[in-house]
Design an enzyme around this catalytic site. Structure first.
Site, short mmCIF file in Angstrom:
data_model
loop_
_atom_site.label_atom_id
_atom_site.label_comp_id
_atom_site.label_asym_id
_atom_site.label_seq_id
_atom_site.Cartn_x
_atom_site.Cartn_y
_atom_site.Cartn_z
N LYS A 111 0.85 -1.53 -0.44
CA LYS A 111 0.08 0.09 -0.24
C LYS A 111 1.11 1.11 0.59
O LYS A 111 0.21 2.30 -0.38
CB LYS A 111 -1.17 0.05 1.14
CG LYS A 111 -1.89 -1.43 1.23
CD LYS A 111 -3.20 -0.68 1.68
CE LYS A 111 -4.79 -1.92 2.02
NZ LYS A 111 -5.61 -1.73 2.64
N LYS A 195 -10.88 -11.09 -8.91
CA LYS A 195 -12.30 -11.03 -8.39
C LYS A 195 -13.22 -9.74 -7.78
O LYS A 195 -12.59 -9.47 -8.07
CB LYS A 195 -11.66 -11.64 -6.79
CG LYS A 195 -10.75 -10.59 -5.88
CD LYS A 195 -10.62 -11.11 -4.20
CE LYS A 195 -10.44 -10.11 -3.57
NZ LYS A 195 -10.61 -10.28 -2.30
N LYS A 198 -14.49 -4.62 -3.37
CA LYS A 198 -15.29 -3.60 -3.43
C LYS A 198 -14.41 -1.73 -4.02
O LYS A 198 -14.55 -0.98 -4.39
CB LYS A 198 -16.13 -3.17 -2.53
CG LYS A 198 -15.10 -3.43 -0.74
CD LYS A 198 -15.73 -2.48 0.21
CE LYS A 198 -15.02 -3.07 1.62
NZ LYS A 198 -14.93 -4.30 1.40
P1 ATP Z 1 -11.13 -5.08 -1.20
O1 ATP Z 1 -11.28 -4.40 -2.37
O2 ATP Z 1 -10.76 -3.97 -0.20
O3 ATP Z 1 -9.63 -6.09 -0.91
P2 ATP Z 1 -13.01 -6.43 -0.46
O4 ATP Z 1 -14.20 -6.06 -1.77
O5 ATP Z 1 -12.01 -7.64 -1.08
O6 ATP Z 1 -12.41 -5.19 -0.33
P3 ATP Z 1 -12.58 -7.48 2.02
O7 ATP Z 1 -13.27 -6.36 3.46
O8 ATP Z 1 -11.26 -7.73 1.90
O9 ATP Z 1 -13.36 -7.23 0.87
O10 ATP Z 1 -12.85 -9.20 2.84
C1 ATP Z 1 -14.09 -9.18 3.54
C2 ATP Z 1 -13.86 -10.78 3.59
O11 ATP Z 1 -14.61 -11.17 2.12
C3 ATP Z 1 -13.08 -11.31 3.28
O12 ATP Z 1 -12.80 -12.72 4.54
C4 ATP Z 1 -12.38 -11.78 2.15
O13 ATP Z 1 -11.88 -13.08 2.02
C5 ATP Z 1 -14.24 -12.27 1.76
N1 ATP Z 1 -13.77 -11.77 0.11
C6 ATP Z 1 -13.83 -10.59 -0.33
N2 ATP Z 1 -13.75 -10.66 -1.50
C7 ATP Z 1 -14.81 -11.99 -1.99
C8 ATP Z 1 -14.63 -12.71 -3.82
N3 ATP Z 1 -15.00 -11.90 -4.76
N4 ATP Z 1 -15.16 -13.79 -3.09
C9 ATP Z 1 -14.82 -14.87 -2.06
N5 ATP Z 1 -14.93 -14.06 -1.38
C10 ATP Z 1 -14.65 -12.88 -1.09
#
Ligand code: ATP
Ligand code: LTN
Length: 330
Positions: A111, A195, A198
């Protein structure tokens, strides 16, 4: 019963990937462990700096957690800042971890690698100390995390070992990271090789738990597939189609490879995946609306959670300060 702690940041709307990859497992696991679930608003402050936003996202996330099925009589759902021992123990953790160790954390390096003129809060650097406090306060046995968080659990163990050695007491239990078997990994509908996320997905590639049925249908209709026109489950060669089959299986049941046999064209597969998602989301959305319409009840549930968390956290914090040997207030 083992103690399990998982935490989520209130840093944006919850999407289908969060639900199928994480939250749904929390709900399934709540009866098999003594489950603590933290909404880590202090951690969110590292990336969210507009006044008022974290609080609003915290209440929404709490409603989501209860709406998806976390039972406040079974699991302990709490807000990190409601339990003051998190911030207090975090300082003890900062004095137990070294500058060098924190400098080597991948998340910090990633980061800050971009350089640029962005404001880098010191909290981004000390983030793992606060996370170690979260974990150690609850005498946690298992921490279910994605692969990216494994390093944070390892440094937590290192901190716990060092603290126990330094202060001559078995103050902290050593936690294990539990990385779930590659299960539901939901991909972006527009970019099925990335993946659903957000921070990186375009609006059209991401399904929010709050999306109404028509929006879900539209996003699936526009989902990227390929030009081959045959429905097969093959993640490498056909990521878009395979993602649709995975989502259909995760929401409607069945095996993705077997489900492929039910379809000859992409249109009906997209419609079936959309219907399965809508059917999964509908009861969650109804319960979410009920909870958001009764803020008093939601606040009550969080007070109950904070109280249960506080009972455990304050005892661990007391043990830690006693081991350090601070002069107790007279
Ligand atoms: P960022 O984009 O900020 O990384 P994110 O949307 O990927 O955020 P996180 O807040 O990092 O989500 O993750 C919250 C939980 O959701 C974690 O346990 C992560 O493993 C799970 N998760 C996030 N995105 C996915 C996905 N596309 N598929 C399965 N599990 C997910
Ligand atoms: N860093 C984690 C969130 C998090 C966490 C925790 C996870 C903060 N404290 C304690 C497990 C246990 C993340 O960004 N997903």
């Amino acid at each position: 019963m083992p103690r399990v702690l998982s935490c989520i940041q209130p840093s944006g709307a919850v999407h289908l990937g969060n639900y199928l990859g994480a939250l749904r497992n929390w709900v399934l696991g709540q009866h098999e462990a003594d489950a603590f679930h933290g909404i880590v608003d202090l951690h969110a402050m590292v990336s969210v700096q507009e006044p008022g936003v974290i609080g609003a996202q915290t209440i929404e996330l709490a409603a989501v957690l209860f709406a998806v099925g976390l039972d406040p009589d079974v699991a302990t759902v709490f807000v990190q800042s409601h339990v003051p021992e998190h911030a207090r123990l975090s300082w003890l953790m900062e004095c137990t971890v070294s500058y060098g160790e924190l400098s080597r954390m991948t998340q910090f390096k990633d980061k800050t690698a971009k350089g640029g003129t962005d404001f880098v809060p010191a909290g981004l650097f000390t983030y793992p100390a606060l996370q170690a406090a979260d974990i150690l306060l609850y005498d946690t046995d298992h921490v279910p995390v994605g692969d990216d968080q494994r390093q944070h659990v390892e440094i937590t163990r290192d901190i716990a070992v060092r603290f126990n050695q330094r202060y001559g007491a078995e103050v902290f239990r050593l936690p294990d990271a539990v990385v779930p078997k590659a299960g539901a990994r939901v991909m972006d509908l527009q970019e099925p090789t990335s993946k659903m996320s957000k921070s990186n997905s375009a609006e059209t590639g991401i399904i929010y738990l709050s999306d109404p049925p028509a929006t879900v249908a539209k996003k699936f209709k526009r989902a990227v597939t390929d030009s081959e026109n045959s429905v097969r489950y093959d993640r490498a060669a056909k990521p878009g189609v395979s993602n649709l089959l995975d989502i259909l299986a995760a929401c409607g049941g069945g095996d993705p490879a077997a489900l492929a046999g039910d379809f000859t064209q992409y249109g009906p597969l997209k419609a079936a995946a959309a219907d399965a998602v809508v059917a999964t989301l509908e009861p969650i959305q109804a319960r979410y609306r009920e909870l958001m319409d009764d803020r008093a009840e939601l606040s009550r549930l969080l007070r109950v959670g904070a109280h249960k968390a506080e009972v455990v956290a304050s005892e661990t914090y007391r043990r830690a300060t006693e081991a350090v040997g601070f002069l107790p207030p007279g």
